[in-house]
Write an enzyme that holds these catalytic residues in place. Sequence first.
Site, short mmCIF file in Angstrom:
data_model
loop_
_atom_site.label_atom_id
_atom_site.label_comp_id
_atom_site.label_asym_id
_atom_site.label_seq_id
_atom_site.Cartn_x
_atom_site.Cartn_y
_atom_site.Cartn_z
N GLY A 350 1.04 -1.15 0.06
CA GLY A 350 -0.03 -0.11 -0.04
C GLY A 350 0.70 1.28 0.04
N GLY A 373 -3.57 -4.80 1.96
CA GLY A 373 -4.79 -5.53 2.96
C GLY A 373 -4.02 -6.64 3.40
#
Length: 398
Positions: A350, A373
């Site tokens: 991310g 995630g």
Amino acid sequence: MKYINQVDIKGKTVLCRFDFNVSLDEDLHIADDRRIKTALPTINYALDEDARVIVMAHLGRPEGKVIDSLSLRPVAKRLSRLLGKEVVLTKDCIGDDVKTLIQDMKPGCVLMLENLRFHIEETENNDEFARELAGYADVYVDDAFGNAHRTHASNVGITKFAKECCAGLLMKKELNYFSATLKNPLRPFVAIIGGSKVSDKLEALANLIRRVDKMIIGGGMAFTFLKAMGHEVGTSLIEDNLINMARRGIKIAKERGVKLYLPVDCVIAEEADSKAVTKIVPVQEIDPDWMGLDIGPASIALFREVLGDAKTIIWNGPMGVFEIDAFSMGTFSMVHTVAQSHALTIVGGGDTDVAVHRAGQSDYITYISTGGGASLELLEGKKLPAVKALDECKKRMS
Ligand code: AMP
């Protein structure tokens, strides 16, 4: 569960799920092909075994509709270039045409199925859809770590119908780095947690506090902790409902002997805008109408010192609103500090991954996860649904 190198795939048809969810620019050119490159070891391994390789993936969120701009065409083209061989893209991921193309495949051929998410059945984890996909091959290989926290047909449902299941080499690398580090880290073990909200990372914080020697908290979430300690934090990002939780976290850290470090100063502005006037202040002096948007120079120096003796560092979440230059110094300084440390360094995917690459330091980090995630769920101490499904498949087979 088994990995691809523990299964006999010689001359067989293998169906491999990858995370090819790359970003495309307006002309539908691939902006960053790292996700495609991480699939190469598994594909090349299968090709070396003279397997017929069927590749499947999703792109974007078409939500069951066929959207031409979300076709995997650019991905197939790039994969073809990286492999140095033709990659045929099917018109659809299911149907008789696909079956015919698969029947005609020769050993060493690569076929890519069109975007799985053009069918809503994929995200609904529909059994019939999963059964049809599973029927294409002798062996199903899951190498889509970035999708492993989802329960979809192509990574969870499919394991009920596949003749044989295993994980790919990227999955192996990701799981090994995270489980080895969390179970048996070289100490001192330091976690750096940042990003916007405490609520997004509460479970990760709770799990890590039981494992680390030191924890650094930065980013927007630091302000809920600072408020819990009695500081006035102006209009900074605050989750009032979690102030008690933050207080408990501070207490637990103390009881366990975990050293907890919060910013001692910050860069503040009246709004998160590139043109906003900024000030650097100690956290005790945040003006009532201003918000903290980055850690300040004293915090950077403090955190550098904290990381000085670290042997293992895990980092998830930026130290400030690094997308805006005026608030990026804290995050980029941390990137350099982590990169220059003598520790084993693991960065969650991310935004932290983006920051490391923007700072040009990716070569100096031990491991950068490909799944934001999924890696966060590992930090939370959870077992990923896709991994659970592969485990259950192995149990069924043995
Ligand atoms: P996350 O996805 O939780 O890792 O959060 C990443 C986001 O947190 C980035 O987009 C940052 O801009 C944002 N962020 C970091 N620090 C702050 C802050 N002090 N105030 C508001 N947002 C922040």
